[in-house]
Design an enzyme around this catalytic site. Structure first.
Site, PDB file in Angstrom:
ATOM      1  N   HIS A  49     -11.361   3.010   2.866  1.00  0.00           N
ATOM      2  CA  HIS A  49     -11.032   1.994   3.882  1.00  0.00           C
ATOM      3  C   HIS A  49     -11.160   2.606   5.278  1.00  0.00           C
ATOM      4  O   HIS A  49     -10.290   3.352   5.717  1.00  0.00           O
ATOM      5  CB  HIS A  49      -9.586   1.527   3.641  1.00  0.00           C
ATOM      6  N   LYS A  77     -13.249  -8.314   2.039  1.00  0.00           N
ATOM      7  CA  LYS A  77     -11.919  -8.038   2.581  1.00  0.00           C
ATOM      8  C   LYS A  77     -11.268  -9.326   3.061  1.00  0.00           C
ATOM      9  O   LYS A  77     -11.873 -10.111   3.780  1.00  0.00           O
ATOM     10  CB  LYS A  77     -12.064  -7.058   3.761  1.00  0.00           C
ATOM     11  N   ASP A 125      -7.732   3.818   6.634  1.00  0.00           N
ATOM     12  CA  ASP A 125      -7.520   2.752   7.611  1.00  0.00           C
ATOM     13  C   ASP A 125      -7.653   3.278   9.030  1.00  0.00           C
ATOM     14  O   ASP A 125      -6.989   2.774   9.947  1.00  0.00           O
ATOM     15  CB  ASP A 125      -6.160   2.057   7.402  1.00  0.00           C
ATOM     16  N   HIS A 131      -3.674  -0.107   1.956  1.00  0.00           N
ATOM     17  CA  HIS A 131      -2.626   0.525   2.781  1.00  0.00           C
ATOM     18  C   HIS A 131      -1.183   0.172   2.390  1.00  0.00           C
ATOM     19  O   HIS A 131      -0.452  -0.459   3.141  1.00  0.00           O
ATOM     20  CB  HIS A 131      -2.852   0.267   4.280  1.00  0.00           C
ATOM     21  N   HIS A 172      -5.738  -7.175   2.557  1.00  0.00           N
ATOM     22  CA  HIS A 172      -4.697  -6.847   3.523  1.00  0.00           C
ATOM     23  C   HIS A 172      -3.490  -7.645   3.031  1.00  0.00           C
ATOM     24  O   HIS A 172      -3.373  -8.834   3.302  1.00  0.00           O
ATOM     25  CB  HIS A 172      -5.101  -7.245   4.947  1.00  0.00           C
ATOM     26  N   HIS A 192     -12.543   1.811   9.547  1.00  0.00           N
ATOM     27  CA  HIS A 192     -13.082   0.922  10.598  1.00  0.00           C
ATOM     28  C   HIS A 192     -13.906   1.768  11.571  1.00  0.00           C
ATOM     29  O   HIS A 192     -13.379   2.710  12.158  1.00  0.00           O
ATOM     30  CB  HIS A 192     -11.948   0.261  11.390  1.00  0.00           C
TER      31      HIS A 192
HETATM   32  C1  NCD Z   1      -7.008  -2.624  11.752  1.00  0.00           C
HETATM   33  C2  NCD Z   1      -8.036  -2.662  12.880  1.00  0.00           C
HETATM   34  O1  NCD Z   1      -7.704  -2.246  14.008  1.00  0.00           O
HETATM   35  O2  NCD Z   1      -9.164  -3.080  12.640  1.00  0.00           O
HETATM   36  N1  NCD Z   1      -5.691  -2.418  12.295  1.00  0.00           N
HETATM   37  C3  NCD Z   1      -4.609  -1.950  11.657  1.00  0.00           C
HETATM   38  O3  NCD Z   1      -3.539  -1.943  12.260  1.00  0.00           O
HETATM   39  N2  NCD Z   1      -4.652  -1.481  10.439  1.00  0.00           N
HETATM   40  C4  NCD Z   1      -7.105  -3.859  10.962  1.00  0.00           C
HETATM   41  C5  NCD Z   1      -6.366  -3.785   9.678  1.00  0.00           C
HETATM   42  O4  NCD Z   1      -6.809  -3.106   8.747  1.00  0.00           O
HETATM   43  O5  NCD Z   1      -5.294  -4.384   9.611  1.00  0.00           O
HETATM   44 ZN    ZN Z   2      -7.876  -1.634   7.974  1.00  0.00          ZN
END
Ligand code: NCD
Ligand code: ZN
Length: 359
Positions: free
Chosen positions: A14, A102, A256, A181, A139, A16
């Site tokens: 996971h 997702k 995450d 998470h 999520h 971003h």
């Molecule tokens: C994530 C993001 O910033 O893209 N933020 C987070 O707090 N985890 C999005 C997500 O996975 O909830």
């Molecule tokens: Zn995330």
């Protein structure tokens, strides 16, 4: 206990990356310690077609430091995602296929404005995912409850585990599901009782293993720890740790890592997201060391994730050494924007020391 440990190069279930300048700055932070990763689709615009996923994957592969890293792409469960696009994604094209879809609860987190309030409205897409063997990545928080009231953000995961997840498991008996998470004792307990490799798995972040809300509120609110799901009580962290330390085949690392530009992170309304790729593997190792569970680290970091997504674990290895160091610098984009990693000596919880180092 030896002061070094060598494991297969980890797999991030996971992450971003964003797009543009942030992506160009952060891909190398992931590829330093991870050989493959499941890439989250909550970019703006969201990734909800195979063509968009191909374009996004090519952007990642062109980033500095991408090397032979393998980004595994996902779709965002939006109202415009169709069963046909699921079928296309399962087959893939141009070297890209779709490894998961997702779901973000509407309004709960960064770029969740395209998510569903009620995921069951997407049942035709979910049915096609079940048929095509594409996992649903959750999520798992209720943001707005059935009566339209906003849920207490500390209760969102609990509500999801008690109200939504059992219905999903019943309604889609063959759908592969990953609960992302984990942050609460109730979720850890649910997974221990119901987790099953190939059917119901879960991921854990470094920050939910290492911190609880005492650190998040130490001396003032620590915005580098501000994320969804919020870091919870000490007893929640202990339960999540205990689950990770068991070395179960259905629990894996999903960082995450979620970078935000400095002006969004340090603002009066801090963006949700912990940027942890510069320290993730080190923090995981520290937590497993503290739990006397280093023998379970490789399964968690490098084997369990690939098993669920049907790919090979990495052949390459990394070696970690027990050695103190501190994170003294932010990561800076080629446009001069600073991204502050968790654990930073000044902007984390203050004067933090990392106990393990990747050689
Ligand atoms: C994530 C993001 O910033 O893209 N933020 C987070 O707090 N985890 C999005 C997500 O996975 O909830
Ligand atoms: Zn995330």
């Amino acid at each position: 206990m030896s002061n070094t440990i060598t494991i297969k190069k980890p797999f991030d279930s996971h992450v971003h990356f964003r797009r543009g300048a942030i992506l160009r700055a952060v891909v190398k932070e992931t590829t330093r310690t991870f050989g493959k990763a499941i890439v989250m689709p909550n970019t703006d615009p969201p990734i909800n077609s195979l063509d968009a996923a191909i374009d996004y994957r090519n952007e990642i592969l062109a980033a500095p430091g991408a090397g032979d890293f393998e980004p595994l792409m996902t779709y965002y469960l939006t109202k415009s995602l169709t069963p046909q696009e699921i079928a296309r994604g399962a087959v893939g094209a141009e070297g890209t296929r779709i490894f998961g879809v997702k779901s973000y609860p509407f309004g709960a987190t960064t770029n969740s404005q395209w998510g569903f309030r009620d995921m069951f409205e997407a049942k035709d897409v979910l049915k096609e995912m079940e048929r095509a063997d594409i996992p649903l990545l959750l999520h798992g928080e209720v943001h707005v409850s059935d009566d339209g009231e906003e849920a207490d953000p500390y209760d969102g995961e609990k509500l999801f585990i008690t109200d939504v997840l059992p219905r999903l498991l019943d309604s889609f008996p063959k759908l592969k599901i990953s609960l992302e998470h984990l942050s609460t004792a109730i979720a850890a307990d649910f997974m221990e009782r119901n987790g099953e490799a190939g059917r119901l798995v879960a991921t854990i972040t470094p920050h939910h293993l290492v911190y609880d809300r005492r650190q998040a509120f130490s001396g003032g609110y620590r915005t580098l720890l501000h994320c969804k799901p919020l870091v919870k009580r000490a007893e929640d962290r202990e339960a999540v740790r205990a689950l990770a330390a068991k070395g179960l085949p259905f629990i894996s690392a999903g960082t995450d890592s979620a970078p935000h530009p400095e002006n969004k992170k340090f603002s009066s309304c801090s963006a949700f997201g912990v940027f942890n790729s510069p320290t993730a593997v080190e923090l995981y190792t520290q937590a497993f060391d503290e739990m006397n569970a280093l023998d379970k680290l490789e399964e968690f970091l490098s084997v369990s994730g690939p098993r669920f997504f049907g790919v090979e674990p990495n052949a390459e290895t990394i070696t970690l050494e027990k050695k103190d160091w501190q994170v003294t610098e932010p990561i800076e984009t080629d446009e001069g924007v600073k991204l502050w990693p968790v654990g930073h000596v000044r902007h984390g919880i203050g004067n933090e020391t990392m106990r393990w180092h990747v050689r």
